[in-house]
Design an enzyme around this catalytic site. Structure first.
Site, PDB file in Angstrom:
ATOM      1  N   LYS A  44       0.735  -1.199   0.288  1.00  9.05           N
ATOM      2  CA  LYS A  44       0.139   0.019  -0.044  1.00  9.05           C
ATOM      3  C   LYS A  44       1.111   1.383  -0.345  1.00  9.05           C
ATOM      4  CE  LYS A  44      -1.666   3.022   2.283  1.00  9.05           C
ATOM      5  NZ  LYS A  44      -1.360   4.661   2.112  1.00  9.05           N
ATOM      6  N   GLU A  69      10.493   1.728   9.902  1.00  7.04           N
ATOM      7  CA  GLU A  69      11.297   3.129  10.604  1.00  7.04           C
ATOM      8  C   GLU A  69      10.467   4.172  10.583  1.00  7.04           C
ATOM      9  OE1 GLU A  69      13.261   5.664   7.717  1.00  7.04           O
ATOM     10  OE2 GLU A  69      14.266   4.094   7.063  1.00  7.04           O
ATOM     11  N   CYS A  79      14.143  11.068   5.810  1.00  3.37           N
ATOM     12  CA  CYS A  79      13.725  10.466   6.775  1.00  3.37           C
ATOM     13  C   CYS A  79      15.164  10.333   7.993  1.00  3.37           C
ATOM     14  CB  CYS A  79      13.408   8.834   7.258  1.00  3.37           C
ATOM     15  SG  CYS A  79      14.445   7.926   6.060  1.00  3.37           S
ATOM     16  N   GLU A  81       9.767  16.628  14.883  1.00  6.46           N
ATOM     17  CA  GLU A  81      10.481  16.895  13.364  1.00  6.46           C
ATOM     18  C   GLU A  81       9.503  18.015  12.682  1.00  6.46           C
ATOM     19  OE1 GLU A  81      11.235  13.037  10.347  1.00  6.46           O
ATOM     20  OE2 GLU A  81       9.864  12.969  11.518  1.00  6.46           O
TER      21      GLU A  81
END
Length: 540
Positions: free
Chosen positions: A204, A277, A311, A409
Site C-alpha cells: 500500500k 522505520e 527520514c 521533527e
C-alpha cells in the site's frame, strides 16, 4: 538563492506544456494511456477514485482508483497462490530475476526519474538517488542470496553424532506500507529481500505517489517476477492499513512514529512480526578538527536533500566553538548559492515540498521559532512564485526548548545551529529527546570520530558524510533506535526478518535417555561428567 523557472522536458511520459492561456497553472501532464496502464495494476473495484496533483505546479496528474476491504482480501488471496509456487523456485532463479531488475531499473531510469519528480516535486538529482538505490539493493541481495538463505550447519550437542541444520522458511505474504518521500525506493527496497526469501507482497503506497509505486510493480513483472506475486492496493491508511495488518504474515512500515505505534499494536494483537522505520530529529556534529569546507558541503546535503523530506536528514547541527563562526559563514554561503526550481531538468539543488500540509508544518515551525526569538540566517520564506509548495532552505540560530522545532521533527528544509564547547556535552545534546535514527560526525580524526559514534544513540552514524555512506552500503543494517523504530532494513537483518528459522536435528547411535539398562541416576552422572569434559576441551 537563485531560481530556475519551469521548462518543458518532453519525453515518453510527458505530453509537454499546456497552453498557458487556457490553464496557466499547469506545466506538465502524463499521457492518459500511460496512466491507465499503471492504474490497471491496482486491485481496486470500489468505483471511487482520488485525483492527485503534481507538487511542481499543482497540475492534475491522474485519478487513482481506490480499494475496498474486499479488494485487499482478493489481493492477499492472489498473493498467497503465487507465493506457494514462488517458494518452490530455486534461490538461483530468484537471484537471476533480481539481476534482471537491476539492469531494467538502470535502463529505464529516465522514466523512473521523470515520474518521481512529477509526483513528489523533488529535484532531479535527488530523484536519481532512487533508481540508484534500488539497483544497489537488487544486486546486493542477488549476489549474497546463498550467504543469507542457504541451510546452515550448527554445532550439535554430541560432536559427530548430532547433526543440526537451520533452514530459512519464508513468512508467506508480507504487507508493505510505504511513504511518499522516496516513492520508488520505498516502494521496492524493503520488498526485494522479501521476494528473494520466497515471500509474496501486498503493498500500500502513499496516495500522493501511487503512480511511481505502480511503475515499480510493473518493472518487477517485466524483470520476470510472477504476475500475482506483488499486489498493490490503494486507499487511506486509516482504512487500508488495518486491513493489511489483519491479513499479513509480517508487516513492514515506514512513516511517522505515531502511526508506527498503531501498526505495532495491530501486529502484536496477531502475534506477527513487524519492522518500523519512523521519525527522527537527526544531529550532525562538527568537531573542532573538521575540514570546514567538507563539513559545510555535507551539511547542505544533510539538511536540504529532497527539501529536507528525508527520514535520515539533519535538523540539528552542533558545531564546536573553535570553528563555529567559520563553519557558519561557509554553510550560509553554500545554502544561499543553492538553485531552486520546478522542473524535470537537471540543474536544481532543491525542489518542492510534497503538499500544502507539509508546507504548513514548515511555515508554522519557522514562524513559531522566530516569534520566540530565533534568528533566520538565511531562507525563512515560502516561494509561491516557484511553485505552490516551495520553501527556501532555512538556517536558524538561537532555537530554544520552548520552540516547536527544537524537539519536533519538521521534515522540511529547516535546520537549527547550536554551539558546543565540550564534546561530551555535544553527544548528550545529540542524544536528547526520544528519537535515534541517523547522525553525522565531521572530524579529520577518523578513530576519534568512530569512538564518539559509539556514544550516539542512533541506528546509523556517518563520519564525514551526511547519510549516503550508510544508506548506500546495503550490506550494513539501517534503522532506528528508541522511537525511531524497530527492526532493520538492508544486510542480513533486512532479509532474515522475512523468514522463520527452522532447526532440524538428526541424531545417530545414541539417544537422550538411559541406554543399556542404565538407571536414571547413572545417566545423570554420565551426562554431568560429559559436560565437565566438554568444558575442559573448550567445546561450546
Amino acid at each position: 538563492m537563485s531560481d530556475r523557472n519551469p521548462t518543458p522536458a518532453g519525453g515518453p511520459l510527458v505530453e509537454g506544456p499546456h497552453d498557458p492561456e487556457h490553464d496557466p497553472t499547469a506545466s506538465y501532464a502524463l499521457e492518459p494511456e500511460y496512466v491507465a496502464a499503471l492504474t490497471r495494476r491496482l486491485v481496486a473495484t470500489s468505483g471511487h477514485s482520488v485525483q492527485v496533483h503534481s507538487p511542481l505546479d499543482g497540475a492534475p496528474l491522474a485519478h487513482i482508483p481506490q480499494s475496498t476491504d474486499d479488494d485487499v482480501a482478493e489481493a492477499f488471496a492472489r498473493a498467497r497462490r503465487a507465493q506457494a509456487a514462488w517458494a518452490r523456485t530455486s534461490l538461483d532463479e530468484r537471484s537471476a530475476v533480481l539481476l534482471r531488475l537491476h539492469d531494467l531499473v538502470l535502463d529505464r531510469q529516465d522514466e523512473i526519474i521523470d515520474l518521481t519528480v512529477l509526483e513528489s516535486g523533488k529535484a532531479r538529482k535527488h530523484a536519481f538517488d532512487e533508481p540508484l538505490h534500488i539497483a544497489l539493493t537488487a544486486r546486493y541481495y542477488a549476489r549474497t542470496a546463498h550467504q543469507h538463505l542457504d541451510t546452515e550447519r550448527k554445532l550439535g550437542v554430541v560432536p559427530g553424532l548430532t547433526r543440526v541444520e537451520v533452514n530459512r522458511i519464508p513468512k508467506g505474504v508480507v504487507g508493505i506500507i510505504s511513504p511518499w518521500n522516496y516513492p520508488f525506493t520505498m516502494a521496492l527496497c524493503d520488498g526485494l529481500p522479501a521476494l528473494l526469501a520466497g515471500n509474496a507482497v501486498v503493498a500500500k503506497p502513499d496516495a500522493q505517489t501511487m503512480l511511481t509505486a505502480l511503475l515499480a510493480a510493473q518493472l518487477l513483472e517485466e524483470a520476470g517476477f510472477p504476475k500475482d506475486l506483488w499486489q498493490v492496493v490503494a486507499g487511506p491508511g486509516s482504512e487500508v492499513g488495518p486491513s493489511i495488518i489483519g491479513r499479513a504474515d509480517y508487516v513492514c512500515f515506514t512513516g511517522s512514529t505515531a502511526t508506527g505505534k498503531l501498526v505495532a499494536r495491530g501486529c502484536a494483537d496477531r502475534l506477527i512480526g513487524c519492522s518500523l522505520e519512523l521519525g527522527g530529529k537527526n544531529p550532525l556534529l562538527v568537531l573542532r578538527d573538521a575540514d570546514l569546507e567538507k563539513a559545510a558541503e555535507g551539511a547542505v546535503r544533510a539538511s536540504f536533500s529532497n527539501a529536507g523530506q528525508l527520514c535520515v536528514s539533519m535538523e540539528r547541527l552542533f558545531v564546536a566553538d573553535q570553528v563555529y563562526d567559520r563553519f557558519v559563514e561557509r554553510f550560509v554561503a553554500r545554502t544561499q548559492a543553492m538553485t531552486l526550481g520546478a522542473t524535470l531538468e537537471w540543474g536544481n539543488d532543491m525542489g518542492s515540498l510534497i503538499s500544502q500540509a507539509q508546507l504548513d508544518t514548515v511555515v508554522a515551525h519557522v514562524d513559531d521559532a522566530v516569534a520566540k526569538g530565533a534568528r533566520v540566517l538565511t531562507g525563512g520564506r515560502a516561494r509561491p512564485d516557484l511553485g505552490p509548495f516551495f520553501y527556501e532552505p532555512t538556517i536558524l540560530e538561537g532555537v530554544t526548548p520552548d520552540m516547536t522545532c527544537f524537539g519536533h521533527e519538521t521534515f522540511g528544509p529547516v535546520v537549527a545551529l547550536y554551539r558546543f564547547h565540550d564534546e561530551a556535552d555535544a553527544v548528550a545534546r545529540a542524544n536528547d529527546g526520544s528519537y535515534g535514527l541517523n547522525a553525522s560526525i565531521y572530524s579529520q580524526d577518523g578513530a576519534r570520530a568512530r569512538t564518539i559514534a559509539r556514544q550516539v544513540l542512533c541506528g546509523t552514524v556517518n563520519i564525514n558524510e551526511a547519510f549516503g555512506a550508510t544508506f548506500a552500503s546495503i550490506d550494513s543494517p539501517m534503522g532506528g533506535m528508541r522511537e525511531s523504530g524497530m527492526g532493520r532494513r538492508q544486510g542480513s537483518e533486512g532479509v532474515l526478518r522475512y523468514t522463520e528459522s527452522q532447526s532440524v536435528a538428526t541424531q545417530r547411535l545414541i539417544r537422550f535417555a538411559p541406554m543399556l539398562g542404565m538407571s536414571d541416576e547413572t545417566y545423570a552422572k554420565v551426562m554431568t561428567a560429559n559436560l565437565r569434559l566438554m568444558k575442559k576441551l573448550g567445546r561450546a
